[in-house]
Design a protein around this motif. Structure first.
Motif, PDB file in Angstrom:
ATOM      1  N   GLY A  23      19.343   6.278  14.618  1.00 48.87           N
ATOM      2  CA  GLY A  23      20.678   6.759  14.275  1.00 48.87           C
ATOM      3  C   GLY A  23      20.750   6.890  12.760  1.00 48.87           C
ATOM      4  O   GLY A  23      19.865   7.469  12.138  1.00 48.87           O
ATOM      5  N   ASP A  24      21.778   6.317  12.156  1.00 49.54           N
ATOM      6  CA  ASP A  24      21.906   6.338  10.699  1.00 49.54           C
ATOM      7  C   ASP A  24      21.245   5.123  10.042  1.00 49.54           C
ATOM      8  O   ASP A  24      21.241   5.007   8.818  1.00 49.54           O
ATOM      9  CB  ASP A  24      23.382   6.380  10.292  1.00 49.54           C
ATOM     10  N   LEU A  25      20.700   4.226  10.845  1.00 56.63           N
ATOM     11  CA  LEU A  25      20.074   3.002  10.339  1.00 56.63           C
ATOM     12  C   LEU A  25      18.648   3.296   9.888  1.00 56.63           C
ATOM     13  O   LEU A  25      17.867   3.905  10.609  1.00 56.63           O
ATOM     14  CB  LEU A  25      20.064   1.945  11.443  1.00 56.63           C
ATOM     15  N   GLU A  26      18.317   2.880   8.663  1.00 53.05           N
ATOM     16  CA  GLU A  26      16.980   3.080   8.116  1.00 53.05           C
ATOM     17  C   GLU A  26      16.318   1.717   7.945  1.00 53.05           C
ATOM     18  O   GLU A  26      16.851   0.849   7.261  1.00 53.05           O
ATOM     19  CB  GLU A  26      17.072   3.811   6.779  1.00 53.05           C
ATOM     20  N   ILE A  27      15.145   1.556   8.557  1.00 49.10           N
ATOM     21  CA  ILE A  27      14.435   0.277   8.574  1.00 49.10           C
ATOM     22  C   ILE A  27      13.058   0.451   7.957  1.00 49.10           C
ATOM     23  O   ILE A  27      12.350   1.414   8.271  1.00 49.10           O
ATOM     24  CB  ILE A  27      14.315  -0.242  10.024  1.00 49.10           C
ATOM     25  N   ALA A  28      12.678  -0.481   7.077  1.00 48.16           N
ATOM     26  CA  ALA A  28      11.344  -0.497   6.488  1.00 48.16           C
ATOM     27  C   ALA A  28      10.483  -1.472   7.283  1.00 48.16           C
ATOM     28  O   ALA A  28      10.867  -2.618   7.491  1.00 48.16           O
ATOM     29  CB  ALA A  28      11.419  -0.939   5.027  1.00 48.16           C
ATOM     30  N   VAL A  29       9.325  -0.991   7.748  1.00 47.93           N
ATOM     31  CA  VAL A  29       8.403  -1.803   8.527  1.00 47.93           C
ATOM     32  C   VAL A  29       7.150  -2.011   7.684  1.00 47.93           C
ATOM     33  O   VAL A  29       6.529  -1.043   7.240  1.00 47.93           O
ATOM     34  CB  VAL A  29       8.051  -1.115   9.868  1.00 47.93           C
ATOM     35  N   GLY A  35      -1.978  -9.059   8.443  1.00 45.48           N
ATOM     36  CA  GLY A  35      -1.807  -8.185   9.591  1.00 45.48           C
ATOM     37  C   GLY A  35      -0.484  -8.325  10.315  1.00 45.48           C
ATOM     38  O   GLY A  35      -0.187  -7.563  11.233  1.00 45.48           O
ATOM     39  N   VAL A  36       0.343  -9.290   9.910  1.00 46.55           N
ATOM     40  CA  VAL A  36       1.650  -9.499  10.535  1.00 46.55           C
ATOM     41  C   VAL A  36       2.578  -8.338  10.162  1.00 46.55           C
ATOM     42  O   VAL A  36       2.560  -7.849   9.031  1.00 46.55           O
ATOM     43  CB  VAL A  36       2.254 -10.854  10.089  1.00 46.55           C
ATOM     44  N   ILE A  37       3.378  -7.910  11.111  1.00 42.90           N
ATOM     45  CA  ILE A  37       4.336  -6.824  10.895  1.00 42.90           C
ATOM     46  C   ILE A  37       5.735  -7.422  10.733  1.00 42.90           C
ATOM     47  O   ILE A  37       6.162  -8.259  11.524  1.00 42.90           O
ATOM     48  CB  ILE A  37       4.338  -5.839  12.079  1.00 42.90           C
ATOM     49  N   LYS A  38       6.442  -6.989   9.694  1.00 45.36           N
ATOM     50  CA  LYS A  38       7.814  -7.429   9.427  1.00 45.36           C
ATOM     51  C   LYS A  38       8.708  -6.201   9.235  1.00 45.36           C
ATOM     52  O   LYS A  38       8.242  -5.163   8.761  1.00 45.36           O
ATOM     53  CB  LYS A  38       7.887  -8.305   8.169  1.00 45.36           C
ATOM     54  N   ALA A  39       9.971  -6.333   9.590  1.00 48.75           N
ATOM     55  CA  ALA A  39      10.912  -5.216   9.452  1.00 48.75           C
ATOM     56  C   ALA A  39      12.230  -5.702   8.876  1.00 48.75           C
ATOM     57  O   ALA A  39      12.774  -6.718   9.312  1.00 48.75           O
ATOM     58  CB  ALA A  39      11.140  -4.564  10.813  1.00 48.75           C
ATOM     59  N   ILE A  40      12.724  -4.969   7.889  1.00 50.83           N
ATOM     60  CA  ILE A  40      14.014  -5.256   7.263  1.00 50.83           C
ATOM     61  C   ILE A  40      14.725  -3.930   7.002  1.00 50.83           C
ATOM     62  O   ILE A  40      14.101  -2.867   7.019  1.00 50.83           O
ATOM     63  CB  ILE A  40      13.872  -6.038   5.931  1.00 50.83           C
ATOM     64  N   GLU A  41      16.031  -4.023   6.743  1.00 47.53           N
ATOM     65  CA  GLU A  41      16.730  -2.790   6.391  1.00 47.53           C
ATOM     66  C   GLU A  41      16.138  -2.242   5.096  1.00 47.53           C
ATOM     67  O   GLU A  41      15.709  -2.994   4.223  1.00 47.53           O
ATOM     68  CB  GLU A  41      18.236  -3.008   6.275  1.00 47.53           C
ATOM     69  N   ASN A  42      16.093  -0.942   4.986  1.00 51.42           N
ATOM     70  CA  ASN A  42      15.443  -0.279   3.859  1.00 51.42           C
ATOM     71  C   ASN A  42      16.416  -0.028   2.713  1.00 51.42           C
ATOM     72  O   ASN A  42      16.531   1.072   2.202  1.00 51.42           O
ATOM     73  CB  ASN A  42      14.826   1.045   4.336  1.00 51.42           C
ATOM     74  N   ARG A  43      17.115  -1.094   2.318  1.00 50.31           N
ATOM     75  CA  ARG A  43      18.147  -0.936   1.285  1.00 50.31           C
ATOM     76  C   ARG A  43      18.312  -2.257   0.542  1.00 50.31           C
ATOM     77  O   ARG A  43      18.765  -3.243   1.106  1.00 50.31           O
ATOM     78  CB  ARG A  43      19.457  -0.547   1.962  1.00 50.31           C
ATOM     79  N   CYS A  44      17.958  -2.271  -0.722  1.00 48.56           N
ATOM     80  CA  CYS A  44      18.141  -3.472  -1.543  1.00 48.56           C
ATOM     81  C   CYS A  44      19.638  -3.732  -1.719  1.00 48.56           C
ATOM     82  O   CYS A  44      20.410  -2.793  -1.957  1.00 48.56           O
ATOM     83  CB  CYS A  44      17.479  -3.278  -2.903  1.00 48.56           C
ATOM     84  N   PRO A  45      20.069  -5.000  -1.611  1.00 50.07           N
ATOM     85  CA  PRO A  45      21.500  -5.290  -1.751  1.00 50.07           C
ATOM     86  C   PRO A  45      22.021  -5.110  -3.171  1.00 50.07           C
ATOM     87  O   PRO A  45      23.228  -5.086  -3.383  1.00 50.07           O
ATOM     88  CB  PRO A  45      21.614  -6.754  -1.305  1.00 50.07           C
ATOM     89  N   HIS A  46      21.144  -4.957  -4.141  1.00 46.27           N
ATOM     90  CA  HIS A  46      21.560  -4.826  -5.532  1.00 46.27           C
ATOM     91  C   HIS A  46      22.054  -3.416  -5.841  1.00 46.27           C
ATOM     92  O   HIS A  46      23.236  -3.208  -6.094  1.00 46.27           O
ATOM     93  CB  HIS A  46      20.389  -5.210  -6.450  1.00 46.27           C
ATOM     94  N   LYS A  47      21.159  -2.437  -5.783  1.00 43.97           N
ATOM     95  CA  LYS A  47      21.520  -1.056  -6.122  1.00 43.97           C
ATOM     96  C   LYS A  47      20.988  -0.065  -5.085  1.00 43.97           C
ATOM     97  O   LYS A  47      20.732   1.089  -5.400  1.00 43.97           O
ATOM     98  CB  LYS A  47      20.965  -0.677  -7.506  1.00 43.97           C
TER      99      LYS A  47
END
Length: 111
Positions: A23-29, A35-47
């Motif tokens: 949808g409108d959600l952008e996730i960085a994987v 070799g571990v895979i992690k996922a977070i939102e692709n937007r720094c809370p600062h700027k």
């Protein structure tokens, strides 16, 4: 909880990332050096820097705009800065190497 296929583990190089849009959600994987895979939102809370463009070191990513250090295990910004990003659970199928994100319907609707 929704299970979303996001590709094969071989599609991400070590210490690199890919962007997934739901949808409108952008996730960085990210694939860490172990070799571990992690996922977070692709937007720094600062700027609002694109974390997928940052440098991965150990289990942290450094925002490309102002070098904020974010823990990929829990999404917390490291001191002296403060904040957090949303973390998402990733599942890897052992037999196939296919990757799946587990994401709440609320996260999709809120984006």
């Amino acid at each position: 909880m929704k299970r979303v296929h996001i590709g094969h583990i071989s599609e991400i190089a070590v210490k690199r990332s890919r962007v997934v849009r739901i949808g409108d959600l952008e996730i960085a994987v990210f694939k860490l050096s172990d070799g571990v895979i992690k996922a977070i939102e692709n937007r720094c809370p600062h700027k609002a820097g694109k974390l997928s463009e940052g440098i991965v070191c150990d289990h942290h990513v450094f925002c490309p705009l102002h070098d904020w250090k974010i823990d990929l295990h829990n999404g917390l910004v490291q001191a002296p800065d403060d904040g957090c990003v949303t973390k998402f659970e990733v599942e890897i199928e052992d037999a196939s190497g296919e990757m799946y994100l587990h994401i709440s319907e609320e996260s999709i609707l809120a984006s």
